[in-house]
Design an enzyme around this catalytic site. Structure first.
Site, short mmCIF file in Angstrom:
data_model
loop_
_atom_site.label_atom_id
_atom_site.label_comp_id
_atom_site.label_asym_id
_atom_site.label_seq_id
_atom_site.Cartn_x
_atom_site.Cartn_y
_atom_site.Cartn_z
N ARG A 282 16.85 -6.23 11.18
CA ARG A 282 17.72 -7.26 10.15
C ARG A 282 18.63 -6.47 9.37
O ARG A 282 18.33 -5.11 9.34
CB ARG A 282 16.67 -7.91 9.44
CG ARG A 282 15.78 -6.77 8.68
CD ARG A 282 14.87 -7.52 7.52
NE ARG A 282 14.31 -6.67 6.64
CZ ARG A 282 13.31 -6.00 6.80
NH1 ARG A 282 12.71 -5.85 7.95
NH2 ARG A 282 13.14 -4.95 5.99
N GLU B 180 -3.14 6.26 12.45
CA GLU B 180 -2.09 7.26 12.41
C GLU B 180 -2.63 8.47 11.20
O GLU B 180 -3.34 8.23 10.28
CB GLU B 180 -0.72 6.76 11.52
CG GLU B 180 -0.04 6.20 12.73
CD GLU B 180 1.40 5.89 12.10
OE1 GLU B 180 1.87 6.19 11.17
OE2 GLU B 180 2.23 5.06 12.73
C1 MV4 Z 1 2.83 5.76 6.37
C2 MV4 Z 1 2.94 6.70 5.26
C3 MV4 Z 1 2.21 7.83 5.52
N1 MV4 Z 1 1.71 8.09 6.48
N2 MV4 Z 1 2.50 6.07 7.61
C4 MV4 Z 1 5.06 2.14 4.27
C5 MV4 Z 1 5.97 1.02 4.66
C6 MV4 Z 1 6.01 1.19 5.92
N3 MV4 Z 1 7.12 0.84 6.58
C7 MV4 Z 1 5.54 2.48 6.46
N4 MV4 Z 1 4.99 2.93 5.22
C8 MV4 Z 1 4.28 4.49 5.02
N5 MV4 Z 1 3.70 4.68 6.31
C9 MV4 Z 1 1.72 7.38 7.74
N6 MV4 Z 1 1.23 7.51 8.76
C10 MV4 Z 1 3.45 6.32 3.94
C11 MV4 Z 1 4.38 5.17 4.01
C12 MV4 Z 1 4.97 4.95 2.76
C13 MV4 Z 1 4.41 4.89 1.51
C14 MV4 Z 1 3.18 5.20 1.26
C15 MV4 Z 1 2.56 4.96 0.05
C16 MV4 Z 1 3.34 4.85 -1.31
C17 MV4 Z 1 4.62 4.73 -0.84
C18 MV4 Z 1 5.38 4.62 0.38
C19 MV4 Z 1 6.61 4.67 0.53
C20 MV4 Z 1 7.24 4.47 1.80
C21 MV4 Z 1 6.37 4.77 2.89
#
Ligand code: MV4
Length: 480
Positions: free
Chosen positions: A292, A200
């Site tokens: 959940r 992604e």
């Molecule tokens: C991402 C993203 C940015 N771009 N995907 C983290 C947990 C999972 N459920 C999905 N997550 C993320 N996916 C794309 N394409 C950012 C996160 C993200 C995150 C990333 C770095 C630091 C903190 C974060 C907190 C929530 C989600």
């Protein structure tokens, strides 16, 4: 309603489920490991069944032992809480095979949604906007490079079998892609026994907004609004709030209604959470769905007045949904912070030990979900969540002040024991957080992590929503 429910979990969530059962006149049985013999849930449950040693693999993850415990106590249903077996479709199937109601979605729905690549495909078909990237697993490093070129760097390689931030690698430049691709596949194979990955666009400066839904087994569903969970460190949430702040009500409504449509479309049943990223242009992108009850569910309970575990039990018992959408009103603001026995000064390393002092806060509109008490021992075996402090107030500013007041009251002390309270206090003091204008980059900024996410160039033209004919597996193409 069930006569007896088996609680297949520990810690604060075992107590949370036990309390809901009590309130509904349901008998409770709790399983426990050797490490939890003196726990509050064991003490309060109608029955407690020891299922193994401290090792979670041999206790809370031991499906056969849990099913045997359910048989012994004559339970009709199993509540898995969060973590452990809560998202394990095989366990749900084993429950069904043994005549037990698993409190969660049907096993086939769980399996389809646990695979994030399949969840993306299903939700895309239901009309949800996805984060730009591949839908099907990417079979080769060369194919990964093609997707990355199409959506633009930075990208993130994610394990289809992963979830909650496990099994993902951020790639900032084309030169790093091959190695990251190979490594993520190997790590996914080792962690999940499944090496499928997808790619992604990595969205920086985005907010993590999730939607709580409740769907019954008759095709009815409601959403209970949004939560912001952007304050995370290594994908462990630290502060959560409802509703998501600093976004127009119309945007939040659209996200919530779209999420509910997606959940109903894929045949979701139970309490579920759809995760989205909301970018700087207020565009939202589906990430994954959790089947959940979540750690942060209390903030939704506080703004809706609806007990989510009561609803889970009713839905599992086949009762038609007890709420219509127009009866669900969001009132005020709720904020939760997690108090973990970890040392923020030493990279959040767990600090187990005996709690010589433990006096949680009280006061108006202040809820503390915890399994701890003065004198108890926090062992090294399980996650380090000690307590959730949740407050409600009519507006966000008052809620944050109330949470600060509550945290200042919290007295936890023991030899070698540290907590995340000082770090959470820093979050609450942060100017961007106070304004509600914070993103997933907040924690790294507070920690001074170098090479944090690069500022994403704002795009003036919204990304196209439809797939390109040339590379149908890519949902959005680079707009620059
Ligand atoms: C991402 C993203 C940015 N771009 N995907 C983290 C947990 C999972 N459920 C999905 N997550 C993320 N996916 C794309 N394409 C950012 C996160 C993200 C995150 C990333 C770095 C630091 C903190 C974060 C907190 C929530 C989600």
């Amino acid at each position: 309603m069930f006569e007896t429910v088996l609680i297949a979990n520990r810690g604060e969530i075992a107590l949370r489920v036990l309390r809901a059962c009590r309130e509904l006149g349901v008998r409770t049985a709790v399983v426990y490991s050797a490490a939890d013999a003196d726990s509050a849930a064991v003490r309060l449950a109608d029955q407690a069944i020891r299922i193994g040693p401290a090792s979670s693999r041999r206790s809370y993850l031991n499906a056969a032992a849990i099913v045997e415990a359910a048989r012994q106590v004559g339970a009709q249903a199993v509540h898995p809480g969060y973590g452990f077996l809560s998202e394990d479709a095989d366990f749900a199937e084993i429950c069904a095979d043994n005549g037990l109601t698993f409190i969660g979605p049907p096993p086939a729905v769980m399996a389809a949604l646990a695979d994030k690549s399949s969840a993306r495909a299903l939700m895309s078909r239901a009309g949800l906007p996805l984060s730009p990237g591949s839908v099907a697993p990417v079979p080769t490093a060369a194919a990964a490079a093609e997707v990355a070129e199409a959506v633009g760097y930075p990208v993130i390689v994610k394990a289809a079998a992963g979830g909650g931030g496990r099994g993902m690698t951020v790639v900032r430049t084309p030169g790093e892609l091959r190695r990251a691709y190979t490594r993520t596949r190997a790590a996914a194979q080792a962690a999940f026994g499944d090496d499928r990955v997808y790619v992604e666009r990595y969205l920086t400066e985005a907010r993590h907004v999730e939607v709580q839904v409740l769907c019954d087994s008759h095709g009815n569903g409601v959403h209970l609004g949004t939560r912001d969970c952007s304050v995370q460190r290594r994908h462990q949430k630290l502060v959560e709030e409802a509703p998501a702040p600093a976004l127009p009500a119309a945007v939040l409504d659209t996200i919530a209604e779209t999420a509910l449509r997606g959940a109903l479309d894929v045949g979701f049943v139970g309490a579920g959470t759809l995760e989205f990223l909301v970018d700087a242009e207020e565009q939202f992108h589906f990430l994954e769905i959790n089947c959940r009850i979540q750690v942060e569910h209390p903030v939704t309970e506080m703004v809706t007045g609806i007990d989510l575990v009561h609803e889970q039990l009713h839905i599992a018992a086949g009762v038609p949904l007890r709420w219509r959408q127009e009866e669900i009103r969001l009132r005020g603001v709720a904020v939760e912070c997690r108090v973990n026995t970890e040392d923020p000064e030493r990279g959040f390393t767990p600090t187990p030990g005996r709690l010589e002092r433990f006096t949680p806060p009280g006061g108006p509109f202040t809820r503390v979900d915890t399994h701890a008490s003065a004198g108890c021992v926090i062992g090294p075996w399980y996650d380090s969540l000690l307590a959730k402090v949740v407050v409600w107030a009519p507006d966000r500013e008052s809620a944050l002040n109330r949470l600060e007041r509550a945290l200042d009251e919290f007295d936890v002390a023991g030899p070698g024991v540290h907590t995340t309270i000082p770090f959470v206090r820093r979050v609450l003091d942060d100017a961007a957080f106070r304004k509600g204008r914070y993103t997933t980059g907040l924690v790294d900024r507070l920690l001074g992590v170098p090479g944090g996410p690069p500022a994403q160039r704002p795009t003036s033209t919204p990304a196209p929503r439809s797939a390109s004919a040339a590379t149908p597996e890519v949902t959005h193409r680079r707009t620059r």
